[in-house]
Design a protein around this motif. Structure first.
Motif, mmCIF file in Angstrom:
data_model
loop_
_atom_site.group_PDB
_atom_site.id
_atom_site.type_symbol
_atom_site.label_atom_id
_atom_site.label_comp_id
_atom_site.label_asym_id
_atom_site.label_seq_id
_atom_site.Cartn_x
_atom_site.Cartn_y
_atom_site.Cartn_z
ATOM 1 N N ALA A 36 0.829 -1.205 0.000
ATOM 2 C CA ALA A 36 0.000 0.000 0.000
ATOM 3 C C ALA A 36 0.874 1.271 0.000
ATOM 4 O O ALA A 36 0.576 2.235 0.697
ATOM 5 C CB ALA A 36 -0.949 -0.009 1.198
ATOM 6 N N GLY A 37 1.969 1.191 -0.763
ATOM 7 C CA GLY A 37 2.829 2.351 -0.909
ATOM 8 C C GLY A 37 3.790 2.579 0.248
ATOM 9 O O GLY A 37 4.549 3.551 0.241
ATOM 10 N N ARG A 38 3.788 1.686 1.215
ATOM 11 C CA ARG A 38 4.672 1.846 2.375
ATOM 12 C C ARG A 38 5.733 0.750 2.376
ATOM 13 O O ARG A 38 5.432 -0.406 2.071
ATOM 14 C CB ARG A 38 3.875 1.754 3.680
ATOM 15 N N ARG A 39 6.922 1.139 2.762
ATOM 16 C CA ARG A 39 7.986 0.153 2.899
ATOM 17 C C ARG A 39 7.768 -0.619 4.199
ATOM 18 O O ARG A 39 7.544 -0.009 5.250
ATOM 19 C CB ARG A 39 9.319 0.878 2.933
ATOM 20 N N VAL A 40 7.833 -1.921 4.108
ATOM 21 C CA VAL A 40 7.581 -2.786 5.271
ATOM 22 C C VAL A 40 8.888 -3.443 5.702
ATOM 23 O O VAL A 40 9.602 -4.015 4.873
ATOM 24 C CB VAL A 40 6.546 -3.879 4.909
ATOM 25 N N ALA A 41 9.192 -3.357 6.987
ATOM 26 C CA ALA A 41 10.399 -4.003 7.503
ATOM 27 C C ALA A 41 10.077 -5.383 8.072
ATOM 28 O O ALA A 41 10.886 -6.306 8.000
ATOM 29 C CB ALA A 41 11.037 -3.138 8.588
ATOM 30 N N ALA A 42 8.896 -5.509 8.663
ATOM 31 C CA ALA A 42 8.494 -6.777 9.285
ATOM 32 C C ALA A 42 6.986 -6.740 9.508
ATOM 33 O O ALA A 42 6.356 -5.684 9.424
ATOM 34 C CB ALA A 42 9.213 -6.970 10.614
ATOM 35 N N VAL A 43 6.442 -7.899 9.793
ATOM 36 C CA VAL A 43 5.009 -8.012 10.101
ATOM 37 C C VAL A 43 4.872 -8.864 11.353
ATOM 38 O O VAL A 43 5.554 -9.886 11.489
ATOM 39 C CB VAL A 43 4.231 -8.653 8.931
ATOM 40 N N SER A 44 3.999 -8.423 12.264
ATOM 41 C CA SER A 44 3.686 -9.231 13.443
ATOM 42 C C SER A 44 2.260 -9.754 13.320
ATOM 43 O O SER A 44 1.353 -9.004 12.955
ATOM 44 C CB SER A 44 3.787 -8.399 14.723
ATOM 45 N N TYR A 45 2.103 -11.031 13.616
ATOM 46 C CA TYR A 45 0.778 -11.645 13.615
ATOM 47 C C TYR A 45 0.360 -11.940 15.058
ATOM 48 O O TYR A 45 1.057 -12.663 15.772
ATOM 49 C CB TYR A 45 0.778 -12.951 12.818
ATOM 50 N N ASP A 46 -0.768 -11.344 15.436
ATOM 51 C CA ASP A 46 -1.361 -11.614 16.745
ATOM 52 C C ASP A 46 -2.456 -12.657 16.547
ATOM 53 O O ASP A 46 -3.035 -12.763 15.452
ATOM 54 C CB ASP A 46 -1.959 -10.299 17.286
ATOM 55 N N CYS A 47 -2.781 -13.413 17.581
ATOM 56 C CA CYS A 47 -3.693 -14.545 17.397
ATOM 57 C C CYS A 47 -4.408 -14.888 18.696
ATOM 58 O O CYS A 47 -3.780 -14.901 19.762
ATOM 59 C CB CYS A 47 -2.862 -15.757 16.949
ATOM 60 N N PHE A 48 -5.693 -15.169 18.612
ATOM 61 C CA PHE A 48 -6.433 -15.746 19.740
ATOM 62 C C PHE A 48 -6.370 -17.258 19.531
ATOM 63 O O PHE A 48 -7.204 -17.852 18.848
ATOM 64 C CB PHE A 48 -7.865 -15.222 19.757
#
Lengths: 145, 80
Positions: free
Chosen positions: A41-53
């Motif tokens: 979406a036009g943004r540079r991403v360094a990492a992604v965190s996934y939260d979960c129940f």
């Protein structure tokens, strides 16, 4: 039948999922690997965190796989990663084994779309400075009263 | 009755930590519990848009009474 479902902090092994749904009667194995990407979406991403129940997510993922196996003559294996992932790492892996390609591809696609709609997991993108941004998602379908 | 409700996803940014403890009547429907939760969130209650209450087994409908046991408030999901 043993369910081939996991939600894990460990690195995913898509090849193991494909092997798990392979069988002499399966002429097709369709697989999907979701990978953390940059930019988004036009943004540079360094990492992604996934939260979960986790307790609900494990049950819901098993329900999704079971629904696919009821709808198509297919065997499903699926794994979703949680925790912090770098760009290029696999976040979700799905394998569907069936006698024919149409059934395998349809079952694999179904599992992915259901994950997007109903699995209680949330994605937060981090930029290079560490700032996080939760991504918009789908409101969970509620149980019928 | 005081109930602990776990928070996930964007709700963790509400400044309330990973859970909230709210005083709820018993029995209480999920709809009423959500309404009470909004007041706990104060100005951050906009974060509750699209949220659902769930147990470790299922997402509750608005008319379901809250069961005993683990409860979570879940924002719109974004797996994959």
């Amino acid at each position: 039948m043993r369910r081939l479902i996991s939600i894990t902090k460990s690195r995913l092994d898509p090849a193991a999922l494909s092997r798990a749904v392979s069988a002499p009667k399966h002429g097709a194995v369709a697989s999907f690997i979701g990978i953390v990407r940059s930019p988004h979406a036009g943004r540079r991403v360094a990492a992604v965190s996934y939260d979960c129940f986790l307790p609900l997510a494990e049950k819901e993922l098993a329900r999704i796989a079971a629904a696919a196996e009821r709808r198509w003559p297919a065997r499903i294996a699926v794994a979703h990663r949680i925790g912090r992932l770098k760009v290029g790492e696999a976040s979700v892996a799905i394998a569907a084994g069936s006698a024919h390609r149409a059934q395998a591809c349809a079952a694999c696609r179904f599992v992915l779309e259901e994950i997007k709609l109903r699995l209680p997991i949330w994605k937060q993108e981090h930029d290079a400075r560490g700032a996080g941004r939760w991504l918009a998602g789908c409101a969970l379908p509620r149980k019928r009263s | 009755m005081k109930r602990k409700i776990e928070l996930y996803g964007r709700l963790r940014d509400a400044g309330l930590g990973s859970s909230v403890v709210v005083d709820l009547p018993s029995p209480v429907t999920a709809r009423r519990a959500l309404s009470i939760l909004k007041s706990s969130f104060g100005p951050q209650s906009v974060l509750l848009k699209g949220c659902a209450l769930a147990t470790g087994d299922e997402v509750l409908s608005s008319s379901n009474e809250l069961p005993a046991g683990r409860l979570a408030l879940l924002p719109p999901v974004c797996g994959g």
